[in-house]
Scaffold this motif. Structure first.
Motif, PDB file in Angstrom:
ATOM      1  N   ALA A 304      -2.732  15.513   4.104  1.00 53.48           N
ATOM      2  CA  ALA A 304      -2.391  15.045   2.608  1.00 53.48           C
ATOM      3  C   ALA A 304      -2.071  13.532   2.606  1.00 53.48           C
ATOM      4  O   ALA A 304      -2.154  12.920   3.795  1.00 53.48           O
ATOM      5  CB  ALA A 304      -0.982  15.677   2.287  1.00 53.48           C
ATOM      6  N   THR A 305      -1.835  12.864   1.526  1.00 60.46           N
ATOM      7  CA  THR A 305      -1.778  11.379   1.635  1.00 60.46           C
ATOM      8  C   THR A 305      -0.203  11.126   1.988  1.00 60.46           C
ATOM      9  O   THR A 305      -0.008  10.171   2.756  1.00 60.46           O
ATOM     10  CB  THR A 305      -1.991  10.913   0.094  1.00 60.46           C
ATOM     11  N   GLN A 306       0.815  11.727   1.367  1.00 60.38           N
ATOM     12  CA  GLN A 306       2.288  11.390   1.631  1.00 60.38           C
ATOM     13  C   GLN A 306       3.147  12.445   1.349  1.00 60.38           C
ATOM     14  O   GLN A 306       2.960  13.518   0.679  1.00 60.38           O
ATOM     15  CB  GLN A 306       2.436  10.419   0.993  1.00 60.38           C
ATOM     16  N   ASP A 327      -2.616  17.768  -6.798  1.00 61.68           N
ATOM     17  CA  ASP A 327      -3.550  16.515  -6.414  1.00 61.68           C
ATOM     18  C   ASP A 327      -2.764  15.269  -6.802  1.00 61.68           C
ATOM     19  O   ASP A 327      -2.621  14.263  -6.148  1.00 61.68           O
ATOM     20  CB  ASP A 327      -4.869  16.880  -7.265  1.00 61.68           C
ATOM     21  N   ASP A 330       0.373  14.090  -4.798  1.00 60.17           N
ATOM     22  CA  ASP A 330      -0.335  13.639  -3.774  1.00 60.17           C
ATOM     23  C   ASP A 330      -0.602  12.436  -4.047  1.00 60.17           C
ATOM     24  O   ASP A 330      -0.197  11.384  -2.875  1.00 60.17           O
ATOM     25  CB  ASP A 330      -1.291  14.639  -3.112  1.00 60.17           C
ATOM     26  N   LEU A 331      -1.119  12.016  -4.842  1.00 62.30           N
ATOM     27  CA  LEU A 331      -1.736  10.602  -5.043  1.00 62.30           C
ATOM     28  C   LEU A 331      -0.563   9.746  -5.234  1.00 62.30           C
ATOM     29  O   LEU A 331      -0.310   8.300  -4.860  1.00 62.30           O
ATOM     30  CB  LEU A 331      -2.816  10.548  -6.024  1.00 62.30           C
ATOM     31  N   TYR A 369      -4.463  22.083   0.376  1.00 59.77           N
ATOM     32  CA  TYR A 369      -5.780  22.118  -0.219  1.00 59.77           C
ATOM     33  C   TYR A 369      -6.773  22.498   0.707  1.00 59.77           C
ATOM     34  O   TYR A 369      -6.806  22.345   1.931  1.00 59.77           O
ATOM     35  CB  TYR A 369      -6.031  20.939  -1.040  1.00 59.77           C
ATOM     36  N   ARG A 376     -10.280  18.946  -4.437  1.00 61.42           N
ATOM     37  CA  ARG A 376      -9.300  19.451  -3.735  1.00 61.42           C
ATOM     38  C   ARG A 376      -8.800  20.455  -4.444  1.00 61.42           C
ATOM     39  O   ARG A 376      -8.311  20.339  -5.562  1.00 61.42           O
ATOM     40  CB  ARG A 376      -8.366  18.407  -3.367  1.00 61.42           C
TER      41      ARG A 376
ATOM     42  N   ARG B 191      -3.717   5.936   3.891  1.00 58.36           N
ATOM     43  CA  ARG B 191      -3.854   6.924   2.843  1.00 58.36           C
ATOM     44  C   ARG B 191      -3.004   6.624   1.737  1.00 58.36           C
ATOM     45  O   ARG B 191      -3.865   6.862   0.454  1.00 58.36           O
ATOM     46  CB  ARG B 191      -3.494   8.223   3.435  1.00 58.36           C
ATOM     47  N   ARG B 192      -1.924   6.170   1.656  1.00 61.68           N
ATOM     48  CA  ARG B 192      -1.166   5.671   0.444  1.00 61.68           C
ATOM     49  C   ARG B 192      -2.206   4.702  -0.257  1.00 61.68           C
ATOM     50  O   ARG B 192      -2.143   4.701  -1.421  1.00 61.68           O
ATOM     51  CB  ARG B 192       0.125   5.364   0.844  1.00 61.68           C
ATOM     52  N   ALA B 195      -4.945   6.088  -1.952  1.00 63.27           N
ATOM     53  CA  ALA B 195      -4.610   6.890  -2.944  1.00 63.27           C
ATOM     54  C   ALA B 195      -4.193   5.891  -4.287  1.00 63.27           C
ATOM     55  O   ALA B 195      -4.546   5.880  -5.505  1.00 63.27           O
ATOM     56  CB  ALA B 195      -3.369   7.721  -2.789  1.00 63.27           C
ATOM     57  N   ARG B 198      -7.289   4.581  -5.787  1.00 65.22           N
ATOM     58  CA  ARG B 198      -8.164   5.633  -6.748  1.00 65.22           C
ATOM     59  C   ARG B 198      -7.300   5.490  -7.937  1.00 65.22           C
ATOM     60  O   ARG B 198      -8.011   5.649  -8.976  1.00 65.22           O
ATOM     61  CB  ARG B 198      -8.167   6.929  -6.116  1.00 65.22           C
ATOM     62  N   THR B 199      -6.310   5.934  -8.069  1.00 64.14           N
ATOM     63  CA  THR B 199      -5.389   5.825  -9.233  1.00 64.14           C
ATOM     64  C   THR B 199      -5.729   4.658 -10.050  1.00 64.14           C
ATOM     65  O   THR B 199      -5.843   4.990 -11.189  1.00 64.14           O
ATOM     66  CB  THR B 199      -3.872   5.915  -9.012  1.00 64.14           C
ATOM     67  N   SER B 248     -10.258  13.387  -1.678  1.00 63.59           N
ATOM     68  CA  SER B 248      -9.011  12.835  -2.001  1.00 63.59           C
ATOM     69  C   SER B 248      -8.923  11.372  -2.893  1.00 63.59           C
ATOM     70  O   SER B 248      -8.173  11.395  -3.615  1.00 63.59           O
ATOM     71  CB  SER B 248      -8.126  12.742  -0.821  1.00 63.59           C
ATOM     72  N   TYR B 249      -9.789  10.641  -2.345  1.00 69.44           N
ATOM     73  CA  TYR B 249      -9.636   9.194  -2.966  1.00 69.44           C
ATOM     74  C   TYR B 249     -10.858   8.687  -3.626  1.00 69.44           C
ATOM     75  O   TYR B 249     -11.019   7.570  -4.074  1.00 69.44           O
ATOM     76  CB  TYR B 249      -9.278   8.256  -1.889  1.00 69.44           C
TER      77      TYR B 249
END
Ligand code: SF4
Ligand code: SF4
Lengths: 484, 410
Positions: A304-306, A327, A330-331, A369, A376, B191-192, B195, B198-199, B248-249
């Motif tokens: 996962a991201t965080q 989802d 997570d972002l 996921y 995901r 990763r953060r 993310a 992407r957002t 994810s991204y």
């Protein structure tokens, strides 16, 4: 046999006019001898005069995709292109769908010519090099020499006009030339002579080319496939290629043999620098959240991201507990901000509850996921993962000490009680937890999202709201104490 | 003594060459004829030259500086390396970009940097180059900025306003790999940051309610790079990391860069030839995942060690491991199955589907599409051809494996 003489090698309107008249005159494709030359259209025979007698047959029609194809094909240097296109026009009058038969001989042949023209034009946009020459006015001036395989100068000139709008330039080729002067684009078919050009900036470009090349990855064939030798003559950097290839093995060997050296003093200084001041340990919720950021207690953290930690006032009397972040959570790193969160927000509002006064969290703090294609898809956490993550939930409970926890869904209930319950048996009633706290059980809002039937969804939304209203009523009653 | 511009260009392009990304495609359309200024972008990128390493040169790919306070073992710029150091001023990078662009050497700029002082300081310098190119010089060409994961959100937002593409390199396929080779980097932070990108990309891509206009933020999306062969991660591990990153991204691309010897290499990484074939197979597998409907596990399931077969392309390897799914009837099979035939590309499949409405497809028809009949024949049935049952061909694998190389005289 009818001989048609075209004046221009790649003038689509000229060819189209000729083809239209031939077609109206009912001339079969094999009866036409297409020639290129100076004398002009239909020189050897009086042109069939389309205007002399009004056409009895309707004007020939072709699909727009054919026009696009033909405009490219006409630029090819294959002398058979005119005949091929005329035959296709004739066939299109009978078979409108001809172009979609991608295996038809004529279609295959035309597509091949089209592809060659497109490739040639693309390579021209890639491999043409401008050299600066002295300017007369305020605009800088550049000249390029290029040798295309096909008649593509007219086709490619607009690209250069779109790209190099703020300078004057001239492109010279054996198959015509193009220029932009003060914003005016001109194209000519007349063959040009190779000019003598030199530009000192080429030396910087060669420096770049030499150094961006990695000698340990020699792949000459791959280079040749994309940049065949025929282009080398006009590419300044191509002169470097033979030496770069020849020296590559020795350069790689030298890298391998080089003995490890002492790091530079600069490195020692950085390493000697005190590690960044450790932040003073934080207290309370902020401290807990900071600690959880680095949690690696279970394998979910590296997928996962965080960590998505709980959110809300430190001493909220009402806690909402869900399963795990989805989802969007997570972002963003915040709980209940996705579709399920929006349902929760709306329902809380309807039930007269204030989200900002409640503490909202999940039983498991990392998103689990499964990848389906590039999406995901939520996967329920295992009991082991719930167990690992209880470490955090227990601490949140101990710190916040809510009077009432709304457990949404099975995972939440089992994280709180350690049992795997049937939701329907517990739903809607109050249950005592330890330390004088109460729990009310309801569904997870994502359950509402998954119901396919709108009527059922409506019914369940009402029940969900009723559960939240029960929570509100219990909290606001002066004698709030856990039933049973 | 101050080095000349040429010397610094040499050092700072040499330092940039280990980043495989060079794409200049997939951004919005821009055109200086209408808007003034210099430059254009038209959807598909252009490779302006190829180096003898077979790589496309599309952008001026340079570092602002190769000084770096980090010590990533695989990197030529790590603080413990003795390479020559240099830095450009923002003005010099701008000048080089514009002059190179005017001569049609490049599509634009790919700017990266070693970490100097702090993440924000470094990012600020890079953003400044992009901002001035766009606003002061009216540059409409392509800009790719490397993003420092820890940089502040305001800087990243500004970067996205001027750049076509942003990228953050994940470098190591696993968190453990990164921890051991790049101790200062934080996988969770990377990763953060992805993310966050992407957002932002999705949020800005939505037309606003009021003006209906899309705001600008990295229209060519984000990408990343994974180094292959510097640690022990298998292909299956690498590809599942890519799958996760795509999922994810919303990355446009994951680049695979075979670990390549560098001058003054760290003694922790033994000198080796870059695994070029392995890298190639990873790209093929990535392609199958993105455009051919293959799942990552399907591609990597064939071998217990999780490695792709170096001798066979992954699609062929899959077909040989799933012979019961063949032959595929070219005249009847659905698109998904046609895409699984070794030797059929996406375009060929499209052509077959269109042509099927006109004719019963025969082998020679396929030949006209420039399909290698030798390669596809065992896997398909056409109006005039049915192969031996594949299952009976014990030698089928051998048929496709390259012949053992002849020994050369020393
Ligand atoms: S899911 Fe919970 S226990 Fe597992 S790594 Fe994340 S925070 Fe830690
Ligand atoms: S941060 Fe690491 S990878 Fe980036 S330049 Fe510095 S040493 Fe190289």
């Amino acid at each position: 046999m009818r001989t048609v003489r075209l004046r221009h090698a790649a003038d689509f309107p000229e060819w189209r006019d000729a083809a239209r008249m031939l077609l109206l005159g009912g001339v079969a494709p094999h009866e036409v001898d297409w020639r290129l030359g100076e004398e002009g259209l239909f020189a050897e025979e009086p042109a069939p005069r389309a205007t002399a007698s009004p056409p009895v047959t309707p004007l020939p029609r072709v699909p727009p995709s054919f026009l696009e194809l033909a405009e490219a094909v006409i630029c090819h240097s294959d002398p058979a292109r005119f005949e091929l296109l005329y035959r296709m026009i004739a066939r299109l009058q009978v078979d409108r769908q001809l172009l979609s038969d991608r295996m038809d001989r004529d279609v295959v042949a035309a597509r091949r010519l089209e592809k060659a023209v497109r490739r040639d034009a693309h390579k021209m946009t890639a491999f043409l090099r401008f050299r600066e020459v002295p300017a007369e006015g305020a605009r800088r001036r550049f000249v390029a020499w290029f040798e295309p395989d096909h008649h593509i100068v007219g086709r490619t000139a607009p690209f250069f006009a779109r790209r190099f709008a703020d300078m004057d330039w001239m492109i010279l080729t054996p198959k015509g030339s193009a220029s932009l002067t003060d914003g005016a684009l001109r194209v000519s078919e007349a063959p040009a002579q190779k000019p003598d050009l030199a530009d000192p900036t080429d030396a910087l470009w060669l420096t770049y080319y030499r150094n961006i090349f990695n000698p340990a990855r020699l792949k000459v064939k791959a280079m040749m496939a994309e940049m065949p030798k025929k282009y080398w003559a006009n590419l300044p950097e191509a002169a470097l290629i033979p030496d770069l290839i020849a020296q590559a093995p020795a350069r790689v060997a030298a890298m391998a043999e080089q003995a490890a050296r002492r790091p530079p003093a600069f490195h020692d200084r950085i390493q000697a620098r005190a590690p960044a001041e450790p932040l003073p340990p934080m207290e309370g919720l902020a401290g807990l959240r900071a600690e959880a950021r680095g949690c690696t207690r279970c394998p979910l953290h590296c997928q996962a991201t965080q960590t998505v930690f709980g959110e809300g006032p430190e001493h909220a009397s009402l806690m909402f507990l869900g399963e795990q972040p989805g989802d969007e959570e997570d972002l963003e790193g915040r709980p209940f901000v996705g579709p399920a969160g929006r349902i929760l927000d709306d329902t809380m509002r309807q039930a007269g509850l204030d989200r900002s006064a409640a503490y909202v969290t999940n039983a498991v703090k990392h998103f689990k996921y499964e990848l389906r294609g590039k999406r995901r898809i939520h996967q329920s956490p295992s009991s082991g993962e719930v167990e690992q993550c209880r470490w955090w939930l227990d601490r949140e409970m101990a710190l916040i000490r809510p009077k009432l926890v709304v457990a949404m869904g099975r995972t939440a209930v089992s994280a709180l009680t350690g049992k795997v319950p049937k939701l329907a048996d517990l739903r809607g009633r109050l249950h005592a937890l330890d330390a004088g706290r109460a729990m009310i059980v309801t569904v997870h809002p994502s359950y509402l999202l998954r119901l396919p039937d709108a009527r059922a969804r409506g019914r369940e939304a009402i029940r969900f709201r009723e559960d939240l209203e029960a929570a509100r009523d219990w909290l606001s009653s002066p004698t709030s104490s856990p039933a049973r | 003594m101050q080095r000349t511009l040429t010397e610094r260009l040499a050092i700072l392009s040499d330092a940039a060459k280990y980043d495989a990304s060079c794409a200049s495609s997939g951004t919005e359309k821009r055109d200086s004829a209408r808007s003034g200024g210099l430059g254009s972008t038209e959807g598909s990128g252009i490779c302006h030259a190829y180096a003898p390493d077979g790589r496309c040169i599309s952008l001026l790919k340079i570092l602002l500086t190769n000084f770096c306070i980090y010590d990533c073992a695989y990197c030529i710029n790590r603080s413990s390396s003795n390479v020559a150091r240099a830095r450009f001023t923002a003005e010099e990078v701008i000048w080089l970009t514009l002059e190179f662009y005017r001569r049609n050497y490049i599509e634009g700029l790919f700017l990266s940097s070693g970490i100097i002082r702090s993440s924000d300081h470094t990012m600020e310098q890079m953003v400044r180059v992009a901002r001035e190119l766009r606003t002061t010089h009216g540059f409409r060409g392509y800009i790719h900025l490397k993003t420092i994961p820890e940089a502040s959100p305001a800087l990243i937002e500004e970067a996205g306003l001027y750049a076509d593409r942003l990228s953050i390199n994940i470098e190591m396929p696993t968190d453990a790999g990164l921890a051991s080779l790049a101790p200062e980097k934080r996988p969770a932070g990377i990763r953060r940051a992805m993310a966050g990108l992407r957002t932002k990309i999705e949020e800005m891509g939505e037309p606003t309610l009021r003006t209906k206009a899309r705001r600008r933020f990295a229209p060519a999306g984000q990408s990343t790079q994974v180094i292959v062969g510097a640690d022990a991660a298998s292909d299956a591990t690498i590809l599942s990391t890519s799958g996760r990153l795509y999922g994810s991204y919303g990355l446009r691309r994951v680049y695979y860069s075979g670990f390549s010897p560098i001058p003054d290499a760290s003694s922790r990484l033994p000198p080796q030839k870059p695994p070029l074939m392995r890298e190639h197979r990873l790209y093929q597998a990535d392609w199958l995942f993105r455009f051919y409907g293959f799942g990552i596990e399907e591609i990597t399931a064939a071998r217990p060690d999780g490695m792709l077969d170096l001798d066979l392309d992954p699609k062929l390897a899959w077909a040989l491991a799933h012979r019961e799914r063949f032959p595929v009837d070219v005249n009847r099979a659905p698109r998904e199955m046609l895409l699984r035939v070794p030797g059929f590309g996406v375009k060929v499949v499209q052509a077959i589907l269109a042509a099927r409405r006109h004719r019963r497809v025969r082998l020679e028809d396929l030949g006209r599409l420039r399909v290698s009949l030798r390669k596809v024949r065992p896997f398909i049935a056409t109006a005039d051809w049915t192969p031996l049952r594949l299952i009976d061909r014990l030698d089928l694998g051998a048929l496709f494996r390259p012949a053992p190389e002849q020994m050369a005289l020393l």
